[in-house]
Every structure is written in C-alpha cells, then in structure tokens.
Design an enzyme around this catalytic site. Sequence first.
Site, PDB file in Angstrom:
ATOM      1  N   VAL A 193      11.093  -4.376   2.882  1.00  0.00           N
ATOM      2  CA  VAL A 193      10.958  -4.689   4.307  1.00  0.00           C
ATOM      3  C   VAL A 193      11.158  -3.390   5.110  1.00  0.00           C
ATOM      4  O   VAL A 193      12.078  -2.619   4.832  1.00  0.00           O
ATOM      5  CB  VAL A 193      12.018  -5.736   4.713  1.00  0.00           C
ATOM      6  CG1 VAL A 193      11.986  -5.993   6.215  1.00  0.00           C
ATOM      7  CG2 VAL A 193      11.792  -7.040   3.951  1.00  0.00           C
TER       8      VAL A 193
ATOM      9  N   ASP B 158      -3.007  -1.921   8.991  1.00  0.00           N
ATOM     10  CA  ASP B 158      -3.021  -1.885   7.527  1.00  0.00           C
ATOM     11  C   ASP B 158      -3.477  -3.205   6.901  1.00  0.00           C
ATOM     12  O   ASP B 158      -3.637  -3.285   5.679  1.00  0.00           O
ATOM     13  CB  ASP B 158      -1.601  -1.609   6.980  1.00  0.00           C
ATOM     14  CG  ASP B 158      -1.101  -0.227   7.328  1.00  0.00           C
ATOM     15  OD1 ASP B 158      -1.934   0.678   7.539  1.00  0.00           O
ATOM     16  OD2 ASP B 158       0.126  -0.048   7.388  1.00  0.00           O
TER      17      ASP B 158
ATOM     18  N   LYS C 272       0.847  -1.196   0.000  1.00  0.00           N
ATOM     19  CA  LYS C 272       0.000   0.000   0.000  1.00  0.00           C
ATOM     20  C   LYS C 272       0.877   1.237   0.000  1.00  0.00           C
ATOM     21  O   LYS C 272       2.018   1.221   0.483  1.00  0.00           O
ATOM     22  CB  LYS C 272      -0.948   0.040   1.213  1.00  0.00           C
ATOM     23  CG  LYS C 272      -0.276   0.121   2.602  1.00  0.00           C
ATOM     24  CD  LYS C 272       0.086   1.516   3.066  1.00  0.00           C
ATOM     25  CE  LYS C 272       0.914   1.491   4.346  1.00  0.00           C
ATOM     26  NZ  LYS C 272       1.565   2.738   4.708  1.00  0.00           N
TER      27      LYS C 272
HETATM   28  O1  C5P Z   1      -1.235  -1.690  13.643  1.00  0.00           O
HETATM   29  P1  C5P Z   1       0.200  -2.042  13.532  1.00  0.00           P
HETATM   30  O2  C5P Z   1       0.576  -3.198  14.412  1.00  0.00           O
HETATM   31  O3  C5P Z   1       0.681  -2.232  12.145  1.00  0.00           O
HETATM   32  O4  C5P Z   1       0.978  -0.787  14.089  1.00  0.00           O
HETATM   33  C1  C5P Z   1       2.325  -0.851  14.435  1.00  0.00           C
HETATM   34  C2  C5P Z   1       2.636   0.282  15.401  1.00  0.00           C
HETATM   35  O5  C5P Z   1       2.491   1.541  14.730  1.00  0.00           O
HETATM   36  C3  C5P Z   1       1.701   0.381  16.588  1.00  0.00           C
HETATM   37  O6  C5P Z   1       2.149  -0.413  17.651  1.00  0.00           O
HETATM   38  C4  C5P Z   1       1.778   1.857  16.945  1.00  0.00           C
HETATM   39  O7  C5P Z   1       2.957   2.135  17.653  1.00  0.00           O
HETATM   40  C5  C5P Z   1       1.924   2.508  15.591  1.00  0.00           C
HETATM   41  N1  C5P Z   1       0.635   2.956  15.042  1.00  0.00           N
HETATM   42  C6  C5P Z   1       0.020   4.065  15.588  1.00  0.00           C
HETATM   43  N2  C5P Z   1      -1.185   4.487  15.091  1.00  0.00           N
HETATM   44  C7  C5P Z   1      -1.762   3.843  14.065  1.00  0.00           C
HETATM   45  C8  C5P Z   1      -1.156   2.713  13.476  1.00  0.00           C
HETATM   46  C9  C5P Z   1       0.057   2.290  14.002  1.00  0.00           C
HETATM   47  O8  C5P Z   1       0.536   4.691  16.520  1.00  0.00           O
HETATM   48  N3  C5P Z   1      -2.919   4.290  13.593  1.00  0.00           N
END
Ligand code: C5P
Length: 339
Positions: free
Chosen positions: A110, A151, A21
Amino acid sequence: MPRDASTPAGARAVTAVAPAKINLHLGVGDVRGDGYHDLLTVYRAVDLWERVTVSLDDADDDSEVVVTGPGAPQVPTDRTNLAARAVDLLREEAGSDARIAIRIHKGVPVAGGMAGGSADAAAALVATDRLLGLGLGRAALEERAARLGSDVPFCIRGGTALGTGRGEKLATLLHARAEQHIVVALADGGLSTPTVFAEFDRLRAERDRLRAERDPADPGRDPADPERGLPRAGGVDPLVAALAGDDPAAVAGLLANDMEAAALSLMPALRRTLRVGREAGALHGMVSGSGPTCLFFCTDRDHAIAVAAEISEHGVAREVRVTRGPVGGAHIVDDPTGK
Ligand code: C5P
C-alpha cells in the site's frame, strides 16, 4: 430488489486479479496545465497481485467495500476507494441499479510506488464488466481505466509497455519477454504520489536556480528551448533495445528513475536500504516509482533469494519479497472465493 436486466443469469460473483507495476525507466517532464506531469516510462508488470471480488448484493444497506491483507487498514473503504470508483463508473454507464459488494485482497504494498490502488481499479473494471455482462473489451476498459488514474490502463494491459502522456498512453513492447528477477524491499510507511511529485518539482526548481546562478546563459532556462520540459532520465531507446535480449546485467545498467531523488529527500532512510542491496550484489538498486519501495535487480531467482536474505538480515526493510516479471495484465480468475 429487482435484478438489473443486464446482469447475466447465474453470475453472482466475479473475481479478477491485476498485477503490480514497476517502472524500468521513469522520466518526468514539467508539470502540465492539468497538474499532471508528462512522463516517458517503461512499465513492467510483476508477479504481485491484487484480487478483487465483485458480487451482487441483496443487502438493503449501502454497498460495502471490504479490504483484507497486508496494509488493509490504510485503504479507504468508502466510495473514494479506486475499486469502488471503477464499479460506480461502469454501473452508471450501464444504467444499472445493482448493489455490488466489493472485496479486495491486497498483495501489492500500500502506498509503495507499485500501483496497488491502480491494480484494484483495473481488477474491479474487468470483474464488473463481466458481472454486469457489458462485454466492453480491452480497449474500452483501458479508456475507462485512464479516467480513474494514470497507471490503471497499464494494470489492465500488463506485460512490458512504453507509457507516455501522464502514463496512460501505452505501446506494448512485445519483444521484451526475457524473465527478470527482482527483490522488492518494503519500507516502513508509505509515500503519497502527489507529495513526491511536488518534492520533485521543488528539487528541480532549486537545481534550475543554482544552474542559472552559475551560468546565466544556460539554454535550459529558455522557455523556447525544445529540450525544456522533457524527461531528465534521457531516452529509452537503449533500454528498449536491451529488453529484446536476455542479459539481465545489460538491462540493469540502463534502468533510471527521475523520481528517486524526491523519494530519497522525503525518506532519507531509503539510502541505507539501497546501499545494503547494492552491497549484497544486486545488479542495480533503485526506488520503485514514487517510492518508498526499493527494487533490486538480479541475475536469476537464486541470486534474488540470496540478495533478499542479506537485506532481511540487515533489518533495512519492513518486509522483503522476491518477484519476477513480466507477467500478464488484469484477468478473471476461476476461484471466486478469494483464496
Ligand atoms: O493518475 P493518478 O490519480 O494515479 O495520480 C495521482 C497523483 O500523482 C496526481 O494527482 C498527480 O498529483 C500525480 N501525478 C502527476 N503526473 C503524472 C501522474 C500522477 O503529477 N503523470
């Protein structure tokens, strides 16, 4: 080992792919109680794919994760791997004791801000659903996807979509069909998403402090201010309207990424990459999501190839690719051999 009853006879291996994405708009609000940030984003799936094969494994040892392709050594092969978490989630839900081997072939940078790990989870969900004969359907898979990462639902859905909440609430933008050509410049090294969000919070706190010193009456400091906490990149209506048309320059003029300053602060060398791409004639250059991959938006494929060549020549990127969007979401592919 007894074969799980929910496994359809004959289906020994299933391969699915899921796209990378980009965020055409990424507005970041305040950090929430659960540690996530409220987002207002326009996601677009682009033509770089993760490929995940899940297969019923007769081996007696622990089910394994094998990762191949660029950047593979940086990807965990234990049960923290997002594809493994996806497999474990569905297997547990199905009450299955099947051993499932996982093979991942990386086609997305990555730790590049393009949701490579999330695409692994999306492809693994779609493939495991088929392998175990669960028949969950898109909506149920997207709900499971949201548990694995913000995501992941979009990597299942693909296309172009408005994302809210922490990015997991989606509304497809059906009218946004015009093809877009993009140069993707990969950086040396990656950036961890939580680190970039933390830098974003630090920079914004610093900015608010400076504003408060300059103007103690600044309403933006008032906790009761309804504008407080809203994404800084502004609204998405003009972009959404432009996406209905077929003018790449109009779309490029409306792209925005609140995370860019934080990524540049952590990796200042990206400024040079952005400058070279812009000077090479890209309509717009910006950091992809939390970075460090940089994106350059072009008028057509020939333009993108020319811009990519310039960026390569200047040696400001580890690797340069040309891609396009939108493309569809995660789906099963016929070729189970991973070729
Ligand atoms: O959702 P995901 O596990 O991919 O997100 C990884 C990290 O990115 C989360 O632990 C958080 O620290 C940060 N994040 C955030 N706000 C979001 C998405 C991700 O702070 N909307």
